[in-house]
Design a protein around this motif. Structure first.
Motif, mmCIF file in Angstrom:
data_model
loop_
_atom_site.group_PDB
_atom_site.id
_atom_site.type_symbol
_atom_site.label_atom_id
_atom_site.label_comp_id
_atom_site.label_asym_id
_atom_site.label_seq_id
_atom_site.Cartn_x
_atom_site.Cartn_y
_atom_site.Cartn_z
ATOM 1 N N GLU A 486 0.832 -1.211 0.000
ATOM 2 C CA GLU A 486 0.000 0.000 0.000
ATOM 3 C C GLU A 486 0.864 1.257 0.000
ATOM 4 N N VAL A 487 1.904 1.256 0.830
ATOM 5 C CA VAL A 487 2.794 2.419 0.902
ATOM 6 C C VAL A 487 3.536 2.608 -0.414
ATOM 7 N N ILE A 498 -7.261 4.564 -0.123
ATOM 8 C CA ILE A 498 -6.758 3.296 0.425
ATOM 9 C C ILE A 498 -7.671 2.134 0.054
ATOM 10 N N VAL A 499 -8.982 2.373 0.046
ATOM 11 C CA VAL A 499 -9.916 1.285 -0.275
ATOM 12 C C VAL A 499 -9.663 0.764 -1.686
ATOM 13 N N ALA A 500 -9.411 1.679 -2.629
ATOM 14 C CA ALA A 500 -9.152 1.272 -4.011
ATOM 15 C C ALA A 500 -7.848 0.493 -4.113
ATOM 16 N N VAL A 505 -4.876 -4.721 -4.585
ATOM 17 C CA VAL A 505 -3.935 -5.686 -4.006
ATOM 18 C C VAL A 505 -4.610 -7.047 -3.843
ATOM 19 N N ALA A 506 -5.828 -7.052 -3.275
ATOM 20 C CA ALA A 506 -6.528 -8.315 -3.028
ATOM 21 C C ALA A 506 -6.859 -9.034 -4.328
ATOM 22 N N SER A 507 -7.140 -8.266 -5.372
ATOM 23 C CA SER A 507 -7.468 -8.864 -6.659
ATOM 24 C C SER A 507 -6.228 -9.388 -7.371
ATOM 25 N N LYS A 538 -10.850 -4.410 4.871
ATOM 26 C CA LYS A 538 -9.606 -5.035 5.303
ATOM 27 C C LYS A 538 -9.321 -6.277 4.459
ATOM 28 N N ILE A 539 -8.055 -6.400 4.015
ATOM 29 C CA ILE A 539 -7.668 -7.558 3.210
ATOM 30 C C ILE A 539 -7.654 -8.801 4.093
#
Length: 592
Positions: A486-487, A498-500, A505-507, A538-539
């Motif tokens: 994320e950073v 952050i949500v996007a 990341v999760a995808s 949250k992932i």
């Protein structure tokens, strides 16, 4: 009974007896015959008895073991007059079987041995000596009283374990410095441009110049090894100097030069200082420049740090003043000449058989994998192994800061980033290469390490048809790895919520493999974790395999076991649903 006599020019002669059929020679605490000196390794060689005859075996030491001047691997049987050379020591050995009931002390403790005791006792008690006995059962000097053959009682000696510090031969260092300066002056006076000469001619001219310099040094001490002096000055002037024997040692995995007289190596995961020193900062700078110039890199006051690679593929980093306060500093990470595979992970106990099989299937099924871990934990080595699981018919594009990956793959394109020139222009970043790789029709993209904004481009690639991509990043746990990603995405300069980012990341990321280096030096895969999606912003993570640490072994190594976590990955369920035969039993949790 083994009787060992050994001597050196500096320390004199000594005798030792061992009531055993084996004698370990070395500088480490386990050695029965403990010798010191930088040419003696912790476990250097072994004397052993077979069929009532004595043999010697070298343990692959850097400087070797010699018998009558010839380097050996295993030699024997030894005669009482054969001279064994280990470092600066000459050793003679003989074997005598002692029948039960014979008083070994009165039978063997002759005047010569008592004389040796009296000779070395003051050295041990009054001042630090380079020879330290740490096993009173096998040493001539012990904490008990010994009787000599003439009935006199030897003095009572209490041996203490004295710490050995690294000692550098200042006399040889001073001579090297003097010869090196004269060599530079000789080349300058003859106006020789060494950068334009072929290696063979340069080496011959340098040899000739050094021999001439040594001939004109009448005050050169007789005990100095001229061949050694010539070789060290030559290697420092036109080669890699003191680094050459360290690089040649297959047991060395990392070399760290903190300053001209502080050199450390890593062997089997343990750091140790070596008694070597460069003649000057100028010599260190010369070596750095000779390494970075062939790969198109530069280092000077305006650009005082550099990443590069050696000819054998080893990773090289250097930093010089004004950033390095103690003088030029170098770090070399060596890579194994043998290309490792999944069986090596099992052999080194770095992973279990089920874990390797799972990772192999995950790579073949094009799962996007991030290898997470700390510095020196073995991320690049593991990335190499995972990359070699990729089917041979697929096209791979690798992207690195300094090329380290060694993929045994036919359809491979390797890209390397380039720093800017003196004006800061002409640089090509990893991010630029990731963007360009998308136009190269890759089946897989392998990024050596994500450190910044390239993480966003990597996620975009994973999400747009480039499944099966692999990369590494620094983090201590899989959860920390996600926070790092994320950073790094934010470092790209894109003002994304952050949500996007988390949804991206999760995808994109399917599996995180956590690699850990323990305090004992061992490296293990401690977690294999699946990314299952996003819930409530949250992932969500699911551990598939993990390493359970249970304590320490007798050899002070980390002890534990590998186990599954009773969780079946989503892609395994999908494979089973389409009729593919997969082994679900590997995910059953083990309790020990």
């Amino acid at each position: 009974m083994l009787f060992v006599e050994y001597s050196s020019k500096d320390k004199g002669s000594f005798s030792q007896q061992l009531n055993a059929a084996k004698c370990l020679i070395g500088s480490g605490p386990k050695a029965d015959l403990e010798l010191t000196g930088w040419k003696v390794q912790k476990e250097h060689a072994e004397l052993f008895v077979s069929n009532e005859q004595v043999f010697i075996r070298d343990f692959g030491s850097m400087f070797g073991t010699q018998v009558e001047g010839k380097k050996i691997a295993t030699y024997g049987p030894l005669s009482p007059n054969d001279e064994i050379s280990v470092g600066q020591y000459l050793i003679k050995v003989r074997w005598k079987r002692v029948t039960s009931g014979v008083d070994i002390r009165s039978d063997v403790a002759s005047e010569a041995i008592v004389s040796s005791i009296n000779h070395i006792a003051p050295l041990i008690i009054e001042k630090t000596t380079d020879l330290v006995f740490k096993n009173p059962q096998t040493a001539v000097v012990s904490s008990t009283e010994m009787s000599s053959s003439n009935g006199k009682q030897a003095p009572q000696i209490h041996v203490k374990s004295i710490p050995i510090s690294v000692v550098i031969d200042q006399e040889l260092l001073g001579l090297r410095r003097e010869v090196h300066e004269k060599l530079i002056a000789a080349f300058d006076m003859r106006r020789i441009d060494i950068h334009k000469m072929e290696d063979k001619i340069l080496r011959e001219n340098t040899n000739t110049a050094i021999i001439e310099i040594l001939k004109n040094m009448p005050n050169l001490p007789k005990h100095i090894d001229r061949d050694l002096l010539l070789r060290e000055v030559r290697d420092e002037a036109i080669g890699l100097g003191l680094l050459e024997p360290l690089l040649a040692d297959p047991t060395t995995t990392e070399i760290m030069v903190n300053s001209v007289d502080e050199i450390f190596v890593e062997k089997q995961g343990v750091l140790q200082r070596v008694p070597l020193a460069f003649s000057s900062e100028k010599a260190v700078m010369g070596i750095i420049e000779r390494i970075v110039a062939p790969v198109g890199r530069r280092i000077d006051e305006s650009s005082p740090l550099v990443d590069a690679r050696l000819k054998d593929g080893s990773r090289f980093n250097a930093i010089i003043p004004p950033l390095a306060l103690k003088g030029p500093s170098m770090t070399i990470r060596k890579f194994s000449k043998k290309k490792l595979d999944g069986t090596d992970l099992i052999r080194f106990n770095s992973a279990s058989h089920n874990m390797v099989n799972f990772l192999q299937l995950a790579v073949k099924q094009k799962k996007n994998i991030i290898v997470s871990g700390g510095t020196g934990s073995g991320k690049t080595t593991l990335l190499n192994i995972l990359s070699n699981f990729i089917p041979s018919e697929e096209r791979i594009v690798t992207i690195e800061d300094a090329a380290e990956l060694q993929l045994d793959h036919e359809h491979l394109v390797s890209l390397e980033a380039r720093p800017g020139n003196a004006e800061g222009k002409g640089g090509v970043s990893i991010r630029d290469l990731v963007k360009n790789s998308l136009r190269m029709r890759p089946d897989r993209i392998v990024v050596g390490e994500c450190r910044g904004g390239e993480a966003l481009d990597m996620l975009q690639a994973m999400n747009t048809g480039h499944d099966g991509s692999l990369t590494t990043a620094h983090a201590n746990t899989p959860r920390d790895m996600l926070a790092r990603v994320e950073v790094m995405v934010l470092m790209s300069g894109m003002d994304l919520p952050i949500v996007a980012i988390r949804e991206q990341v999760a995808s994109a990321v399917d599996i995180i493999v956590q690699q850990t280096r323990f305090a004992c030096g061992s490296r293990k895969i401690t977690k294999i974790t699946e990314v299952t999606g996003v819930e409530s912003g949250k992932i969500q993570l699911q551990d598939i395999f993990e390493y359970i640490e249970t304590g320490m072994t007798e050899n002070h190594k980390t002890d534990g076991y590998y186990t599954a976590c009773d969780a079946i990955p989503e892609f395994y369920e999908k494979l089973r649903s389409i009729g593919m035969q997969v082994d679900m039993s590997i995910f059953k949790k083990e309790i020990k």
